[in-house]
Design a protein around this motif. Structure first.
Motif, PDB file in Angstrom:
ATOM      1  N   GLY A   1       4.441  -9.251 -10.783  1.00 14.55           N
ATOM      2  CA  GLY A   1       3.882  -9.016  -9.462  1.00 14.55           C
ATOM      3  C   GLY A   1       4.758  -9.568  -8.368  1.00 14.55           C
ATOM      4  N   LEU A   2       5.351 -10.740  -8.600  1.00 12.45           N
ATOM      5  CA  LEU A   2       6.249 -11.335  -7.613  1.00 12.45           C
ATOM      6  C   LEU A   2       7.506 -10.486  -7.442  1.00 12.45           C
ATOM      7  N   ALA A   3       8.017  -9.948  -8.545  1.00 15.27           N
ATOM      8  CA  ALA A   3       9.214  -9.101  -8.461  1.00 15.27           C
ATOM      9  C   ALA A   3       8.932  -7.845  -7.642  1.00 15.27           C
ATOM     10  N   VAL A   4       7.791  -7.204  -7.885  1.00 13.53           N
ATOM     11  CA  VAL A   4       7.446  -5.996  -7.132  1.00 13.53           C
ATOM     12  C   VAL A   4       7.238  -6.322  -5.662  1.00 13.53           C
ATOM     13  N   ALA A   5       6.532  -7.423  -5.379  1.00 13.22           N
ATOM     14  CA  ALA A   5       6.292  -7.800  -3.987  1.00 13.22           C
ATOM     15  C   ALA A   5       7.591  -8.110  -3.261  1.00 13.22           C
ATOM     16  N   ASN A   6       8.531  -8.755  -3.938  1.00 11.74           N
ATOM     17  CA  ASN A   6       9.806  -9.073  -3.314  1.00 11.74           C
ATOM     18  C   ASN A   6      10.630  -7.809  -3.072  1.00 11.74           C
ATOM     19  N   ALA A   7      10.501  -6.823  -3.987  1.00  9.30           N
ATOM     20  CA  ALA A   7      11.263  -5.586  -3.845  1.00  9.30           C
ATOM     21  C   ALA A   7      10.813  -4.768  -2.646  1.00  9.30           C
ATOM     22  N   VAL A   8       9.526  -4.869  -2.287  1.00 10.58           N
ATOM     23  CA  VAL A   8       9.013  -4.055  -1.184  1.00 10.58           C
ATOM     24  C   VAL A   8       8.825  -4.877   0.086  1.00 10.58           C
ATOM     25  N   ARG A   9       9.281  -6.130   0.071  1.00 16.22           N
ATOM     26  CA  ARG A   9       9.071  -7.002   1.228  1.00 16.22           C
ATOM     27  C   ARG A   9       9.786  -6.481   2.463  1.00 16.22           C
ATOM     28  N   ASN A  10      11.005  -5.951   2.285  1.00 10.23           N
ATOM     29  CA  ASN A  10      11.768  -5.410   3.409  1.00 10.23           C
ATOM     30  C   ASN A  10      12.012  -3.925   3.142  1.00 10.23           C
ATOM     31  N   PRO A  11      11.145  -3.047   3.666  1.00  8.32           N
ATOM     32  CA  PRO A  11      11.242  -1.618   3.327  1.00  8.32           C
ATOM     33  C   PRO A  11      12.593  -1.006   3.672  1.00  8.32           C
ATOM     34  N   ARG A  12      13.154  -1.363   4.825  1.00  8.03           N
ATOM     35  CA  ARG A  12      14.423  -0.749   5.225  1.00  8.03           C
ATOM     36  C   ARG A  12      15.553  -1.149   4.280  1.00  8.03           C
TER      37      ARG A  12
END
Length: 543
Positions: free
Chosen positions: A462-473
């Motif tokens: 869950g942390l990996a997914v959240a970090n991947a989408v933290r900065n959309p650009r």
């Protein structure tokens, strides 16, 4: 600011290595392609001049073949040292076992005047009179022919007849080498075997001190209409144009992959500088606080990118030269005639590669550098280490959706009507739409495809997914580079395989047979069809 910029480069050399590597690879692809193609072009000139080493001018037939009588008139022109008629065609050689030698055979009329002879003799000599023949050394060795023995040669001009083998020549890697035997006869015999009524061109050697342009005008007056006089340079240029026609297409394919590498490098560079400048937020604010202007901060960042781009581009040129040498060696092992020109590194290629890599790096760093100048001096009093993440604007998302929809529609239309232009346009629009629509599309796909990771890895996933989408650009820009690269490679692989299958189907439909029996210079024996039809392993035999 200059000293600070150089110290920053030294301090963050490892962090800049990713951007530098991307530039090195992109420039290496471009430089390697240009160097390789220049080398192949130089080799093409060398091969084209193999049989024109002593030819100063040529008289070429435009419509009808050149009559043998015209050769005598050209030979009598003032300033002509030697003139011989030449033609190239096809023929067949009967092997020592009585069977045709396998392979597409090239037949050429060899000049008898020593002033125009340009063949490399391996053994024996070139033919001086009718009834004599030379073959390539490889065919003579494979078939066990001996000098002075008769060799049967035939073509469309009649049944195969014996000619005395007087020598062997080396034509490997030249325009006469097409994978089968080479047959050299004097002019009258070449005309008789091929069934031609005249020559394709007249080779002319000029006397010393005679101007080519002046002699060309005299030859044109004698040759008359229906012929064209060419100088040596024009002869070589035409031969190379014919030889490198496929080379241009090959170069476009290579440059397409190079362009993809450059685009991917631009995304990597932009991401790297965005991250670096975000981590420098506090330091940039301190510089602003002590008096640095926004222009100075902007110029310092661009200077940093220019240094990285120039150094990486220089390394890319060296790597490109190595790639070109490796590709040449690989194709030579596959018996593809690319040798002879070696590595041709021109100043233009080096300059284009250096400028392109430097401009690419600076251009990719423009937007991050401009954003870095917007850091207010008061940020030095905070603990901000990164810029706040921002999603895509509504205008960008709308434009991306429209462009992506247009690209998909163009691809669907291309599948229906079979237009290559629509395929190219649809691919470009689809890629552009993904780039514009990426900040919303990529995070959404990460959340969906990351569901198994969250289920299997728990909090870590869950942390990996959240970090991947933290900065959309940022995640969209990184993913877009991979989408473009992998998408184009997949398109080429699928397209190449589809083309191969289509060609095989076309050939099967055109020929429609498993075996083809042909003769040399005459009709096949009449009982042969009956004998073949009687064999149980053959199905349908048709004459």
């Amino acid at each position: 600011m200059l000293g600070l910029t150089l110290r920053s480069l030294r301090a963050e050399a490892v962090r800049m290595a990713l951007s530098a590597l991307a530039v090195v690879l992109g420039v290496a692809f471009i430089a390697g392609t240009l160097i390789f193609v220049d080398g192949m072009r130089a080799a093409a000139y060398e091969r084209a001049g193999t049989f024109d080493r002593h030819t100063d001018l040529g008289v070429y037939a435009q419509r009808d073949p050149i009559a043998p009588a015209l050769v005598d008139r050209v030979r009598a022109v003032d300033g002509v040292a030697a003139a011989e008629g030449e033609l190239t065609g096809t023929a067949g050689v009967v092997g020592s076992d009585g069977r045709p030698v396998i392979g597409y055979a090239v037949l050429a009329a060899i000049p008898t005047d020593p002033a125009l002879r340009s063949y490399d003799v391996v053994a024996g000599r070139l033919p001086d009179r009718t009834g004599e023949v030379v073959l390539d050394a490889a065919t003579v060795e494979e078939e066990g022919f001996t000098l002075g023995a008769p060799v049967r040669v035939g073509g469309t001009g009649g049944a195969a007849r014996p000619y005395t083998l007087v020598g062997t020549v080396d034509v490997a890697g030249t325009t006469r080498d097409v994978g089968g035997p080479f047959i050299g006869l004097v002019g009258p015999d070449a005309l008789a075997v091929t069934g031609e009524k005249g020559y394709g061109r007249i080779m002319v050697a000029a006397r010393p001190g005679v101007d080519d342009e002046t002699l060309a005008a005299r030859l044109a007056a004698v040759a008359g209409d229906g012929t064209q006089v060419k100088t040596r340079q024009e002869i070589l240029d035409d031969a190379v144009d014919e030889a490198v026609r496929d080379l241009r297409q090959f170069m476009m394919v290579l440059l397409t992959f190079a362009a993809v590498a450059v685009v991917v490098a631009a995304f990597v560079i932009a991401n790297t500088f965005a991250i670096v400048l975000a981590q420098r937020t506090r330091r940039t604010a301190l510089l602003r606080l002590v008096g640095a202007t926004r222009q100075q901060v902007f110029a310092a960042t661009l200077l940093e990118s220019a240094v990285v781009g120039f150094v990486a581009s220089a390394a890319g040129v060296l790597l490109g030269a190595g790639l070109a040498a490796g590709m040449g060696a690989l194709l030579s092992r596959w018996d593809v005639p690319v040798g002879g020109g070696g590595l041709t590194v021109t100043p233009g290629t080096v300059l284009v590669s250096l400028v392109l890599g430097t401009v690419l790096t600076v251009g990719a760093a423009l937007l991050p550098a401009w954003r870095g100048t917007r850091v207010p001096p008061v940020a030095a009093l905070t603990d901000a280490a990164v810029q706040p993440a921002r999603g895509a604007g509504a205008l960008r998302l709308a434009a991306g959706a429209l462009v992506l929809a247009a690209g998909v529609a163009a691809l669907l239309g291309a599948a229906a009507v079979g237009q290559v232009v629509l395929v190219a346009a649809g691919g470009v629009l689809a890629f552009l739409g993904i780039v514009l629509f990426g900040p919303m599309l990529v995070p959404a796909m990460v959340r969906v495809l990351g569901w198994p990771a969250r289920r299997l890895a728990g909090a870590t996933g869950g942390l990996a997914v959240a970090n991947a989408v933290r900065n959309p650009r940022r995640v969209a820009a990184t993913s877009t580079a991979l989408v473009i690269g992998i998408g184009l490679v997949s398109a080429f692989v699928v397209g190449a395989q589809s083309t191969k299958d289509g060609i095989e189907r076309s050939v099967d439909a055109e020929i429609g047979v498993d075996f083809l029996v042909t003769g040399i210079g005459g009709d096949l024996p009449a009982p042969l069809v009956t004998e073949l039809a009687a064999r149980p392993e053959l199905g349908v035999v048709h004459e």
